[in-house]
Design a protein around this motif. Structure first.
Motif, PDB file in Angstrom:
ATOM      1  N   PRO A 360       0.826  -1.210   0.000  1.00  0.00           N
ATOM      2  CA  PRO A 360       0.000   0.000   0.000  1.00  0.00           C
ATOM      3  C   PRO A 360       0.857   1.256   0.000  1.00  0.00           C
ATOM      4  O   PRO A 360       1.754   1.413   0.832  1.00  0.00           O
ATOM      5  CB  PRO A 360      -0.815  -0.125   1.290  1.00  0.00           C
ATOM      6  N   SER A 361       0.608   2.134  -0.956  1.00  0.00           N
ATOM      7  CA  SER A 361       1.352   3.385  -1.040  1.00  0.00           C
ATOM      8  C   SER A 361       0.527   4.403  -1.817  1.00  0.00           C
ATOM      9  O   SER A 361      -0.287   4.022  -2.674  1.00  0.00           O
ATOM     10  CB  SER A 361       2.699   3.184  -1.729  1.00  0.00           C
ATOM     11  N   PRO A 362       0.725   5.695  -1.554  1.00  0.00           N
ATOM     12  CA  PRO A 362      -0.021   6.723  -2.291  1.00  0.00           C
ATOM     13  C   PRO A 362       0.222   6.686  -3.795  1.00  0.00           C
ATOM     14  O   PRO A 362      -0.698   6.939  -4.578  1.00  0.00           O
ATOM     15  CB  PRO A 362       0.477   8.032  -1.672  1.00  0.00           C
ATOM     16  N   VAL A 363       1.458   6.374  -4.201  1.00  0.00           N
ATOM     17  CA  VAL A 363       1.755   6.344  -5.633  1.00  0.00           C
ATOM     18  C   VAL A 363       0.947   5.252  -6.320  1.00  0.00           C
ATOM     19  O   VAL A 363       0.369   5.473  -7.398  1.00  0.00           O
ATOM     20  CB  VAL A 363       3.268   6.127  -5.860  1.00  0.00           C
ATOM     21  N   VAL A 364       0.893   4.067  -5.710  1.00  0.00           N
ATOM     22  CA  VAL A 364       0.095   2.985  -6.287  1.00  0.00           C
ATOM     23  C   VAL A 364      -1.378   3.380  -6.323  1.00  0.00           C
ATOM     24  O   VAL A 364      -2.088   3.125  -7.303  1.00  0.00           O
ATOM     25  CB  VAL A 364       0.295   1.689  -5.475  1.00  0.00           C
ATOM     26  N   ALA A 365      -1.843   4.046  -5.260  1.00  0.00           N
ATOM     27  CA  ALA A 365      -3.248   4.465  -5.211  1.00  0.00           C
ATOM     28  C   ALA A 365      -3.571   5.475  -6.310  1.00  0.00           C
ATOM     29  O   ALA A 365      -4.650   5.419  -6.919  1.00  0.00           O
ATOM     30  CB  ALA A 365      -3.564   5.058  -3.834  1.00  0.00           C
ATOM     31  N   VAL A 366      -2.649   6.393  -6.579  1.00  0.00           N
ATOM     32  CA  VAL A 366      -2.873   7.371  -7.645  1.00  0.00           C
ATOM     33  C   VAL A 366      -2.934   6.664  -9.002  1.00  0.00           C
ATOM     34  O   VAL A 366      -3.817   6.942  -9.824  1.00  0.00           O
ATOM     35  CB  VAL A 366      -1.757   8.439  -7.652  1.00  0.00           C
ATOM     36  N   ASN A 367      -2.010   5.756  -9.231  1.00  0.00           N
ATOM     37  CA  ASN A 367      -2.012   5.039 -10.507  1.00  0.00           C
ATOM     38  C   ASN A 367      -3.266   4.190 -10.665  1.00  0.00           C
ATOM     39  O   ASN A 367      -3.808   4.051 -11.773  1.00  0.00           O
ATOM     40  CB  ASN A 367      -0.761   4.169 -10.613  1.00  0.00           C
ATOM     41  N   ARG A 368      -3.742   3.626  -9.563  1.00  0.00           N
ATOM     42  CA  ARG A 368      -4.995   2.865  -9.632  1.00  0.00           C
ATOM     43  C   ARG A 368      -6.148   3.801 -10.009  1.00  0.00           C
ATOM     44  O   ARG A 368      -7.028   3.421 -10.793  1.00  0.00           O
ATOM     45  CB  ARG A 368      -5.275   2.184  -8.295  1.00  0.00           C
ATOM     46  N   ALA A 369      -6.149   5.007  -9.448  1.00  0.00           N
ATOM     47  CA  ALA A 369      -7.207   5.964  -9.772  1.00  0.00           C
ATOM     48  C   ALA A 369      -7.196   6.297 -11.260  1.00  0.00           C
ATOM     49  O   ALA A 369      -8.264   6.430 -11.888  1.00  0.00           O
ATOM     50  CB  ALA A 369      -7.037   7.232  -8.935  1.00  0.00           C
ATOM     51  N   VAL A 370      -6.023   6.425 -11.846  1.00  0.00           N
ATOM     52  CA  VAL A 370      -5.921   6.679 -13.287  1.00  0.00           C
ATOM     53  C   VAL A 370      -6.533   5.516 -14.063  1.00  0.00           C
ATOM     54  O   VAL A 370      -7.280   5.718 -15.032  1.00  0.00           O
ATOM     55  CB  VAL A 370      -4.454   6.896 -13.694  1.00  0.00           C
ATOM     56  N   ALA A 371      -6.222   4.280 -13.639  1.00  0.00           N
ATOM     57  CA  ALA A 371      -6.780   3.110 -14.319  1.00  0.00           C
ATOM     58  C   ALA A 371      -8.298   3.080 -14.180  1.00  0.00           C
ATOM     59  O   ALA A 371      -9.014   2.743 -15.138  1.00  0.00           O
ATOM     60  CB  ALA A 371      -6.160   1.837 -13.748  1.00  0.00           C
ATOM     61  N   VAL A 372      -8.816   3.440 -12.998  1.00  0.00           N
ATOM     62  CA  VAL A 372     -10.259   3.493 -12.796  1.00  0.00           C
ATOM     63  C   VAL A 372     -10.893   4.520 -13.729  1.00  0.00           C
ATOM     64  O   VAL A 372     -11.959   4.286 -14.310  1.00  0.00           O
ATOM     65  CB  VAL A 372     -10.593   3.819 -11.315  1.00  0.00           C
ATOM     66  N   SER A 373     -10.215   5.654 -13.903  1.00  0.00           N
ATOM     67  CA  SER A 373     -10.759   6.695 -14.781  1.00  0.00           C
ATOM     68  C   SER A 373     -10.847   6.208 -16.221  1.00  0.00           C
ATOM     69  O   SER A 373     -11.751   6.598 -16.968  1.00  0.00           O
ATOM     70  CB  SER A 373      -9.906   7.955 -14.702  1.00  0.00           C
ATOM     71  N   MET A 374      -9.906   5.353 -16.626  1.00  0.00           N
ATOM     72  CA  MET A 374      -9.929   4.842 -17.993  1.00  0.00           C
ATOM     73  C   MET A 374     -10.950   3.712 -18.149  1.00  0.00           C
ATOM     74  O   MET A 374     -11.529   3.538 -19.215  1.00  0.00           O
ATOM     75  CB  MET A 374      -8.531   4.342 -18.388  1.00  0.00           C
ATOM     76  N   ALA A 375     -11.159   2.964 -17.069  1.00  0.00           N
ATOM     77  CA  ALA A 375     -12.093   1.846 -17.142  1.00  0.00           C
ATOM     78  C   ALA A 375     -13.535   2.302 -16.942  1.00  0.00           C
ATOM     79  O   ALA A 375     -14.442   1.831 -17.636  1.00  0.00           O
ATOM     80  CB  ALA A 375     -11.728   0.784 -16.109  1.00  0.00           C
ATOM     81  N   ASP A 376     -13.752   3.222 -15.982  1.00  0.00           N
ATOM     82  CA  ASP A 376     -15.113   3.594 -15.586  1.00  0.00           C
ATOM     83  C   ASP A 376     -15.427   5.074 -15.761  1.00  0.00           C
ATOM     84  O   ASP A 376     -16.542   5.505 -15.424  1.00  0.00           O
ATOM     85  CB  ASP A 376     -15.353   3.202 -14.121  1.00  0.00           C
ATOM     86  N   GLY A 377     -14.465   5.864 -16.218  1.00  0.00           N
ATOM     87  CA  GLY A 377     -14.714   7.275 -16.433  1.00  0.00           C
ATOM     88  C   GLY A 377     -14.122   8.156 -15.342  1.00  0.00           C
ATOM     89  O   GLY A 377     -13.884   7.703 -14.219  1.00  0.00           O
ATOM     90  N   PRO A 378     -13.858   9.436 -15.659  1.00  0.00           N
ATOM     91  CA  PRO A 378     -13.212  10.345 -14.703  1.00  0.00           C
ATOM     92  C   PRO A 378     -14.053  10.605 -13.455  1.00  0.00           C
ATOM     93  O   PRO A 378     -13.502  10.839 -12.377  1.00  0.00           O
ATOM     94  CB  PRO A 378     -12.997  11.623 -15.515  1.00  0.00           C
ATOM     95  N   ALA A 379     -15.376  10.578 -13.567  1.00  0.00           N
ATOM     96  CA  ALA A 379     -16.223  10.847 -12.400  1.00  0.00           C
ATOM     97  C   ALA A 379     -16.037   9.783 -11.335  1.00  0.00           C
ATOM     98  O   ALA A 379     -16.146  10.074 -10.128  1.00  0.00           O
ATOM     99  CB  ALA A 379     -17.688  10.916 -12.824  1.00  0.00           C
ATOM    100  N   ALA A 380     -15.740   8.540 -11.734  1.00  0.00           N
ATOM    101  CA  ALA A 380     -15.520   7.471 -10.763  1.00  0.00           C
ATOM    102  C   ALA A 380     -14.169   7.602 -10.071  1.00  0.00           C
ATOM    103  O   ALA A 380     -13.997   7.144  -8.934  1.00  0.00           O
ATOM    104  CB  ALA A 380     -15.621   6.113 -11.465  1.00  0.00           C
ATOM    105  N   ALA A 381     -13.212   8.228 -10.742  1.00  0.00           N
ATOM    106  CA  ALA A 381     -11.861   8.307 -10.189  1.00  0.00           C
ATOM    107  C   ALA A 381     -11.627   9.554  -9.347  1.00  0.00           C
ATOM    108  O   ALA A 381     -10.784   9.551  -8.435  1.00  0.00           O
ATOM    109  CB  ALA A 381     -10.837   8.261 -11.326  1.00  0.00           C
ATOM    110  N   LEU A 382     -12.358  10.648  -9.622  1.00  0.00           N
ATOM    111  CA  LEU A 382     -12.088  11.906  -8.918  1.00  0.00           C
ATOM    112  C   LEU A 382     -12.232  11.774  -7.404  1.00  0.00           C
ATOM    113  O   LEU A 382     -11.364  12.291  -6.663  1.00  0.00           O
ATOM    114  CB  LEU A 382     -13.014  13.003  -9.453  1.00  0.00           C
ATOM    115  N   PRO A 383     -13.247  11.105  -6.867  1.00  0.00           N
ATOM    116  CA  PRO A 383     -13.324  10.960  -5.407  1.00  0.00           C
ATOM    117  C   PRO A 383     -12.119  10.219  -4.821  1.00  0.00           C
ATOM    118  O   PRO A 383     -11.699  10.509  -3.695  1.00  0.00           O
ATOM    119  CB  PRO A 383     -14.619  10.162  -5.205  1.00  0.00           C
ATOM    120  N   LEU A 384     -11.554   9.272  -5.561  1.00  0.00           N
ATOM    121  CA  LEU A 384     -10.377   8.532  -5.081  1.00  0.00           C
ATOM    122  C   LEU A 384      -9.184   9.476  -4.927  1.00  0.00           C
ATOM    123  O   LEU A 384      -8.430   9.397  -3.952  1.00  0.00           O
ATOM    124  CB  LEU A 384     -10.038   7.397  -6.050  1.00  0.00           C
TER     125      LEU A 384
END
Length: 444
Positions: A360-384
Motif C-alpha cells: 500500500p502506497s499513495p503512488v500505487v493508489a494514484v495510478n490505480r485511480a488513473v486506471a479506474v478513470s480509464m475503465a469507468d470514467g473520470p467521475a468514478a476516479a475523482l473521489p479517489l
C-alpha cells in the motif's frame, strides 16, 4: 617536396598507429572492466577475505592497466591480467602487514611469485576461463551484490556501491548519472566500506532467511537505478539510457544468480517491458510524449518478448506474483494493446488492487485511480484522488495535482483543471516534463 618535409610526413604517419594503439588500449580497459569488474572484485574478496581491500586492489589494477595497455598493448587474457595484478597487489599489502603473514604465504604460494609476469600459472589460467565466460555467474558475484546492499549501508550508498563494484562504473560516471559531485559519490562509497568493515560483514552468501531480507534491498536498488534512468528526476533529459541499461543488466545478472527467485524475474520483466516504450517516449526535439500519444509501431518488440518471457518465468517459479511481478503484468497490458483505447483497463485495475494489498502506497493508489478513470470514467476516479489529497498524501509531488487536473479537464471543468496543472508545473522537477505540463495548462 624537400627532404625535410618528407621526413615530417613520415613522422606524422608513424605517429598515427601509436595514437590508435593508445585509444584502443584505453577502450579495451574500459570494456573489460565494465564486463568483468564484478567477478574480479568478487574473486579478490574471496582470496583476501576483505571486501573493502578487494575493491581497492581492483581499482589499483585498473589504474595500472590504464597506463600499461595503451603503452604495451592489450594482453591475450585481459581479465586474467587484471586479476593477477590485483592478487600481486594483495601480496604486497599482506607483506607490509605482519599480522597477515600466514595469509600472505598462502597467496604467494598459489600465485607462484617466482614466475615471470608474462607466464600465468595454471590456476590463473583456470580463473581466466571462468572470467572469460560472459554467461557464467557464481556465488562470489551474488555475495558481492548482497554485500553492496547490506542493511548497514544506506540506500544511497548501496546504489553507489552497486554501480561501482557490480556495474563497473567509475565515481565520475556515477556522479554524472545522478547529477551529484564526484566527491559525494566517493564519500558514500567510503562510508559504505567503513560500515561493512565495522560490522565485520563476511564475504559469503548469507543463509536463506538473511538472503531474502537482503534480496529485497537489492531488488529495490536495481529498480531505483533503472527508475532514475527511465524518468530522470533532474536535468534536461527525459530518459537516461545508460543508467536504465545498467539497471536491466544487473537484473539479468540477478536472475542467473538466483533462478529460483520469482521477484528477480518479475523485476527483469518490469524493466524490459518499460524500456520497450523508450523509442517512442520522446519526440525528435527530446520532449516527452504521453503514453496515449505514442507511436506504438516504434516500440521495441524484442524487449516486449523478453519481458513477457521473464514474466512467465516469474509465474512459473513463484506462488503468485509479487510487487514487481504485478507491476510487470500491468506494463504487459500496455505493451500488448494495439491502441490506448484497446488497453484492458479493467484488468489493470484488478492488478492494482493486488499491488495495493501487497504494498500500500499513495503512488500505487494514484495510478490505480488513473486506471479506474480509464475503465469507468473520470467521475468514478475523482473521489479517489480527492481522498488522497484530504489525507495529505504526496504533499510535495506533482503527481496528484497532475492527475486531478487531467480528470477535471475530461469532466469539462477547465478553470479548476488549469489551477491544478499550474500546481503540478510548480512541483515538477524535470525540465522537459515541466514544459509539457505548461503546454497542457496553456491549452486550457
Amino acid at each position: 617536396m624537400a627532404r625535410g618535409d618528407r621526413s615530417a610526413v613520415t613522422d606524422r604517419r608513424s605517429a598515427r598507429p601509436a595514437g590508435r594503439t593508445t585509444s584502443s588500449g584505453r577502450a579495451a580497459v574500459e570494456a573489460v572492466w565494465r564486463i568483468e569488474s564484478a567477478r574480479i572484485v568478487a574473486t579478490l574478496s574471496r582470496y583476501t577475505g576483505d571486501f573493502a581491500l578487494a575493491e581497492d586492489l581492483a581499482q589499483e589494477a585498473l589504474a595500472e592497466a590504464l597506463v600499461t595497455w595503451p603503452r604495451d598493448g592489450v594482453p591475450k587474457e585481459p581479465a586474467g591480467w587484471l586479476l593477477t595484478c590485483g592478487k600481486r597487489r594483495a601480496i604486497d599489502t599482506f607483506r607490509r602487514n605482519a599480522t597477515q603473514r600466514d595469509r600472505y604465504s598462502t597467496l604467494a604460494h598459489e600465485l607462484g611469485e617466482g614466475q615471470a609476469a608474462a607466464g600465468a600459472p595454471a590456476y590463473e589460467r583456470q580463473d581466466v576461463e571462468v572470467l572469460a565466460d560472459p554467461d557464467r555467474v557464481d556465488d562470489d558475484v551474488l555475495a558481492l551484490m548482497l554485500i553492496a546492499c547490506h542493511p548497514v549501508v544506506s540506500r544511497e550508498a548501496s546504489v553507489a556501491l552497486t554501480l561501482r563494484v557490480v556495474g563497473g562504473l567509475t565515481s565520475d560516471e556515477i556522479a554524472r548519472a545522478f547529477l551529484v559531485p564526484a566527491a559525494t559519490v566517493q564519500a558514500r562509497i567510503t562510508r559504505a566500506k567503513k560500515a561493512i568493515a565495522a560490522e565485520r560483514v563476511a564475504f559469503e552468501v548469507p543463509e536463506p532467511g538473511e538472503r531474502r531480507e537482503r534480496l529485497g534491498r537489492l531488488l529495490s536498488v536495481i529498480y531505483l537505478i533503472f527508475t532514475e534512468g527511465s524518468s530522470a528526476t533532474a536535468g534536461d533529459d527525459v530518459i537516461r539510457h545508460d543508467l536504465a541499461r545498467e539497471g536491466i543488466r544487473l537484473a539479468r545478472v540477478l536472475t542467473r544468480l538466483m533462478p529460483d527467485e520469482a521477484e528477480a524475474y518479475g523485476l527483469l520483466a518490469l524493466l524490459e517491458l518499460t524500456a520497450a516504450r523508450f523509442p517512442a517516449r520522446v519526440d525528435e526535439a527530446g520532449d516527452p510524449v504521453l503514453l496515449e500519444d505514442q507511436d506504438r509501431r516504434r516500440w521495441d518488440t524484442a524487449a516486449v518478448r523478453r519481458g513477457r518471457a521473464a514474466l512467465v518465468a516469474a509465474q512459473r517459479v513463484g506462488r503468485g506474483l509479487g510487487p514487481y511481478g504485478l507491476q510487470a503484468a500491468i506494463a504487459e497490458c500496455h505493451d500488448i494493446a494495439p491502441t490506448a483505447e484497446a488497453t484492458d483497463w479493467s484488468r489493470i485495475v484488478v492488478l492494482y488492487d493486488g499491488l495495493l494489498a501487497l504494498t500500500p502506497s499513495p503512488v500505487v493508489a494514484v495510478n490505480r485511480a488513473v486506471a479506474v478513470s480509464m475503465a469507468d470514467g473520470p467521475a468514478a476516479a475523482l473521489p479517489l484522488v480527492d481522498e488522497l489529497i484530504a489525507a495529505e498524501a504526496l504533499p510535495h509531488s506533482h503527481l496528484l495535482p497532475l492527475v486531478r487536473g487531467e480528470l477535471l479537464r475530461r469532466l469539462g471543468r477547465a478553470d479548476e483543471a488549469r489551477v491544478e496543472l499550474a500546481t503540478a508545473v510548480e512541483r515538477c522537477p524535470s525540465v522537459r516534463e515541466r514544459q509539457l505540463l505548461e503546454a497542457r495548462r496553456d491549452a486550457l
